[in-house]
Design a protein around this motif. Structure first.
Motif, PDB file in Angstrom:
ATOM      1  N   ALA A 159      10.348   0.253   6.246  1.00  0.00           N
ATOM      2  CA  ALA A 159      10.084  -0.395   4.961  1.00  0.00           C
ATOM      3  C   ALA A 159       9.616  -1.835   5.196  1.00  0.00           C
ATOM      4  CB  ALA A 159      11.349  -0.387   4.113  1.00  0.00           C
ATOM      5  N   GLY A 160       8.526  -2.207   4.533  1.00  0.00           N
ATOM      6  CA  GLY A 160       7.998  -3.562   4.653  1.00  0.00           C
ATOM      7  C   GLY A 160       7.011  -3.753   5.779  1.00  0.00           C
ATOM      8  N   ARG A 164       2.788   0.715   7.162  1.00  0.00           N
ATOM      9  CA  ARG A 164       3.783   1.754   6.907  1.00  0.00           C
ATOM     10  C   ARG A 164       3.145   3.081   6.489  1.00  0.00           C
ATOM     11  NH1 ARG A 164       8.711   3.496   4.959  1.00  0.00           N
ATOM     12  NH2 ARG A 164       8.684   4.538   2.936  1.00  0.00           N
ATOM     13  N   VAL A 165       2.246   3.038   5.510  1.00  0.00           N
ATOM     14  CA  VAL A 165       1.692   4.293   4.988  1.00  0.00           C
ATOM     15  C   VAL A 165       0.835   5.008   6.033  1.00  0.00           C
ATOM     16  CG1 VAL A 165       1.804   3.698   2.537  1.00  0.00           C
ATOM     17  CG2 VAL A 165      -0.167   2.961   3.888  1.00  0.00           C
ATOM     18  N   LEU A 166       0.145   4.249   6.871  1.00  0.00           N
ATOM     19  CA  LEU A 166      -0.654   4.869   7.922  1.00  0.00           C
ATOM     20  C   LEU A 166       0.246   5.511   8.972  1.00  0.00           C
ATOM     21  CD1 LEU A 166      -3.427   2.163   8.393  1.00  0.00           C
ATOM     22  CD2 LEU A 166      -3.630   4.363   7.227  1.00  0.00           C
ATOM     23  N   ALA A 167       1.370   4.859   9.255  1.00  0.00           N
ATOM     24  CA  ALA A 167       2.326   5.443  10.200  1.00  0.00           C
ATOM     25  C   ALA A 167       2.965   6.697   9.614  1.00  0.00           C
ATOM     26  CB  ALA A 167       3.397   4.415  10.558  1.00  0.00           C
ATOM     27  N   ASN A 193       3.262   8.649  -3.308  1.00  0.00           N
ATOM     28  CA  ASN A 193       4.085   7.807  -4.179  1.00  0.00           C
ATOM     29  C   ASN A 193       4.276   6.385  -3.657  1.00  0.00           C
ATOM     30  OD1 ASN A 193       4.611   9.891  -6.083  1.00  0.00           O
ATOM     31  ND2 ASN A 193       6.180  10.756  -4.725  1.00  0.00           N
ATOM     32  N   GLU A 194       3.689   6.109  -2.481  1.00  0.00           N
ATOM     33  CA  GLU A 194       3.809   4.765  -1.928  1.00  0.00           C
ATOM     34  C   GLU A 194       2.987   3.779  -2.771  1.00  0.00           C
ATOM     35  OE1 GLU A 194       5.507   3.431   0.840  1.00  0.00           O
ATOM     36  OE2 GLU A 194       6.604   5.318   0.705  1.00  0.00           O
ATOM     37  N   PRO A 195       3.539   2.589  -3.051  1.00  0.00           N
ATOM     38  CA  PRO A 195       2.846   1.642  -3.934  1.00  0.00           C
ATOM     39  C   PRO A 195       1.539   1.088  -3.377  1.00  0.00           C
ATOM     40  CG  PRO A 195       4.770   0.622  -2.907  1.00  0.00           C
ATOM     41  CD  PRO A 195       4.850   2.084  -2.599  1.00  0.00           C
TER      42      PRO A 195
END
Length: 219
Positions: A159-160, A164-167, A193-195
């Motif tokens: 988180a943070g 993150r989303v690519l991982a 659902n990731e912002p």
């Protein structure tokens, strides 16, 4: 007005002027110093900006000259010879460009080595280091021990974390390759659902969900 009053006013004015003159002699240097500081500070700021523009232009011209070769391997070597000075950001840019050119020339190991060096460079900002580590994990693929790969992706998906989303996408792809369809679907739906998910990543995640027999947005 009587002569006495006029004389008193003149004396009072002389006393006032004398006091002002003494104050100016005592504190006037402060005003002069402030003026010098303001003028000098402005001149220094303009000179610094001019130097920064010049250095940026020289740096950009050097990159363009290095990329002018028709040979990708030569471009990679030329990029590494460009001086980055004390600018860590420039070091990262040159490293990423050199890695890309090495990969284009078929030197996969050379590209991987460059990315790993960037990931290990503690002088770089975390965002650069994590991007280099993510690119290295993707490039290494099956050649990287599964435990090391999973540990790296877990760090990058925290988180943070900037990527993150690519991982998370890479983790989902690994799960899909391993035949863990339900877990992969759950992770791909989590990505939706990731912002900060981008339109491109959202599209890829949705396509993978369909390929795996799921429905985008399903729990």
């Amino acid at each position: 007005m009587s002569e006495t009053d006029s004389f008193i006013e003149e004396v009072t004015e002389e006393v006032r002027r004398d006091r002002l003159y003494k104050l100016f002699r005592k504190y006037g240097w402060i005003g002069v110093a402030l003026v010098v500081l303001v003028v000098g500070g402005t001149a220094w700021t303009e000179w610094t900006k001019s130097q920064a523009r010049h250095e940026a232009q020289v740096f950009g011209d050097s990159i363009l000259a290095a990329l002018n070769s028709d040979d990708a391997a030569a471009r990679a070597v030329a990029l590494e010879q460009i001086g980055a000075g004390d600018a860590a950001g420039r070091t990262a840019v040159l490293g990423f460009l050199a890695a890309d050119e090495a990969l284009k020339s078929g030197d996969r190991d050379g590209a991987l080595t460059r990315l790993q060096a960037l990931a290990a460079d503690t002088n770089l900002a975390d965002s650069y280091r994590q991007l280099a580590e993510l690119k290295a994990v993707i490039l290494a693929d099956a050649d990287m021990p599964a435990a090391d790969r999973d540990a790296a992706l877990s760090r990058l998906a925290a988180a943070g974390a900037p990527y993150r989303v690519l991982a998370l996408e890479q983790q989902a792809l690994v799960l899909a390759k391993e035949g863990k369809t339900d877990e992969a679907l759950g992770l791909f739906n989590q990505i939706l659902n990731e912002p900060d998910v981008t339109a491109g990543l959202r599209r890829r995640a949705s396509q993978m969900i369909v390929v795996l027999g799921g429905e985008p947005g399903a729990a």
